[in-house]
Write an enzyme that holds these catalytic residues in place. Structure first.
Site, short mmCIF file in Angstrom:
data_model
loop_
_atom_site.label_atom_id
_atom_site.label_comp_id
_atom_site.label_asym_id
_atom_site.label_seq_id
_atom_site.Cartn_x
_atom_site.Cartn_y
_atom_site.Cartn_z
CE LYS A 161 13.77 51.19 122.22
NZ LYS A 161 15.07 51.92 121.87
CG ASP B 183 19.26 54.84 114.16
OD1 ASP B 183 19.32 55.27 113.21
OD2 ASP B 183 18.40 54.05 114.74
P1 ADP Z 1 13.13 52.37 118.44
O1 ADP Z 1 14.29 51.79 118.82
O2 ADP Z 1 11.90 51.68 117.96
O3 ADP Z 1 13.69 53.31 117.25
P2 ADP Z 1 13.20 54.70 120.34
O4 ADP Z 1 13.86 54.45 121.51
O5 ADP Z 1 13.65 55.67 119.20
O6 ADP Z 1 12.77 53.31 119.81
O7 ADP Z 1 11.77 55.42 120.53
C1 ADP Z 1 10.61 55.59 119.68
C2 ADP Z 1 9.96 56.89 119.78
O8 ADP Z 1 9.42 56.87 121.10
C3 ADP Z 1 10.78 58.18 119.80
O9 ADP Z 1 11.11 58.54 118.59
C4 ADP Z 1 10.22 59.05 120.58
O10 ADP Z 1 9.22 59.63 119.91
C5 ADP Z 1 9.42 58.23 121.82
N1 ADP Z 1 10.35 58.05 123.08
C6 ADP Z 1 11.05 56.98 123.40
N2 ADP Z 1 11.55 57.19 124.53
C7 ADP Z 1 11.08 58.26 124.85
C8 ADP Z 1 11.15 59.01 126.36
N3 ADP Z 1 12.04 58.56 127.21
N4 ADP Z 1 10.43 60.28 126.45
C9 ADP Z 1 9.64 60.63 125.37
N5 ADP Z 1 9.46 59.99 124.25
C10 ADP Z 1 10.11 58.97 124.13
MG MG Z 2 14.46 55.43 117.48
#
Ligand code: ADP
Ligand code: MG
Length: 372
Positions: free
Chosen positions: A124, A229
């Site tokens: 991320k 959130d």
């Molecule tokens: P943001 O802060 O941009 O909302 P998120 O952490 O919510 O970021 O991640 C965005 C998207 O990426 C999530 O909605 C999910 O679909 C995917 N995602 C994030 N982390 C994971 C993970 N560890 N495994 C699988 N999918 C993930």
């Molecule tokens: Mg998110």
């Protein structure tokens, strides 16, 4: 802004030294004077070697020449910081290859990556701070030269906080991805092979999933935390199959839906002055989603903040609201990050047309390859 790794394998070790020098100097200089890069870089071939590396880095957009400044200088770009993080993970053998982008938020990019053994992980990359520059135009000059407003600083804070909470939550057996490592503005975590709650159209037993999610909110509260959130975009649903054999020898397969929670930079303490508002908002997000999507309405009212508040720390559970601070995240950092997150939220609610996917300063050259 996506992660573009094309040049990652072609940079020479001198180039990495120079890029690291620009990063170091960026802590005190938004625009790093060329002379300072020369001084901070340990490169064979002296000044001319440094200049060669500067050109190479600027060409692939990892640093950008700033023309408007009074002095000749360079600025680290998002791409440059991405590369430094990728380089750190690859040196530590945590990442070997980069796959596709699976999530695009305005505040982050989510990439599939893999290590040497082919184990898939999620990277991320936080991209905080762009909005505050764009939407609060009047503040722009004021923010420009202040570290507390810079995208690099804010994105790093978001990553630090997210990693610290993920670790603390994991230690208490909360269903969250496994945090693996953190570098700069990025967090490396395990890949959760599951469906986003948002994409699920029906479940066999909405009441049971609903109560699991409400229980999670209450369990977080008991540990002193509010997710902030907690909604269908930040909850992944895993299908866990289990086979039980009855006394008569018949096999019965059942599928349990297990929620896994992600996305933690905005987590707040149950002691926060607006805790009740955030707690209610999390609860209502789930209620609204279940009603709209599954036509399910719980029979019980609440849960209510005042009841949850009484449970904080009960049964000797570990309070986690200080988890980030325990890992070197200062009160000032928490304040700076919270301010940026609130600004971002406000910009989103307003549907700000300046909420654009651009770097905070569009006047520089050499970054085109890094924009979408
Ligand atoms: P943001 O802060 O941009 O909302 P998120 O952490 O919510 O970021 O991640 C965005 C998207 O990426 C999530 O909605 C999910 O679909 C995917 N995602 C994030 N982390 C994971 C993970 N560890 N495994 C699988 N999918 C993930
Ligand atoms: Mg998110």
């Amino acid at each position: 802004m996506k992660l573009d790794t094309r040049a990652l394998r072609y940079l020479a070790s001198e180039d990495w030294n120079v890029l690291t020098a620009v990063e170091r100097a960026s802590k005190d200089h938004e625009i790093v004077p060329t002379q300072l890069i020369e001084r901070f870089s340990r490169v064979k071939g002296g000044v001319s070697g440094v200049h060669k590396s500067i050109s190479a880095l600027a060409k692939v957009g990892l640093i950008a020449r700033v023309k408007e400044a009074k002095y000749d200088g360079y600025r680290l770009t998002y791409g440059g910081l991405d590369y430094l993080a990728m380089h750190a993970y690859s040196t530590r053998k945590e990442i070997y290859s980069v796959g596709s982008r699976i999530g695009v938020g305005k505040e982050s990019d989510i990439m599939m990556v893999a290590d040497h053994k082919g184990v898939q992980k999620v990277l991320k990359i936080h991209r905080l701070g762009r909005i505050s520059f764009r939407s609060v135009k009047t503040n722009r000059d004021y923010l420009r030269n202040r570290q507390s407003g810079s995208w690099m600083y804010l994105s790093r804070l978001a990553a630090m906080k997210e990693f610290a909470f993920m670790k603390a939550l994991r230690e208490e057996d909360f269903p969250v991805p496994e945090p693996i490592a953190q570098s700069r503005h990025t967090v490396l975590m395990s890949f959760v092979d599951a469906f986003l709650l948002r994409t699920i159209n029906s479940v066999p037993d909405p009441a049971s999933l609903y109560s699991d999610l409400i229980d999670l909110i209450l369990r977080l509260a008991k540990h002193g935390l509010i997710h902030g959130d907690f909604n269908e975009f930040n909850i992944l649903i895993k299908e866990e199959r289990s086979v039980t054999t009855s006394d008569s020898g018949e096999e019965d397969e059942s599928i349990a839906l297990v929620p896994i929670v992600i996305d933690f930079p905005q987590m707040i303490s149950m002691d926060h002055q607006n805790a009740e508002m955030y707690f209610d908002r999390d609860v209502n997000c789930i209620k609204r989603f279940f009603e709209r999507k599954f036509g399910f309405v719980g029979t019980q009212p609440g849960p209510f903040f005042k009841d949850a508040k009484k449970t904080v720390g009960r049964d000797n559970v570990r309070r986690l609201d200080a988890a980030a601070e325990a890992s070197g995240f200062t009160k000032k950092m928490a304040r700076d990050l919270e301010k940026a997150i609130r600004e971002q939220e406000a910009a989103k609610e307003k549907g700000d047309e300046q909420y654009s996917d651009e770097d905070e300063d569009g006047s520089e050259e050499g970054e085109e390859g890094w924009r979408e």
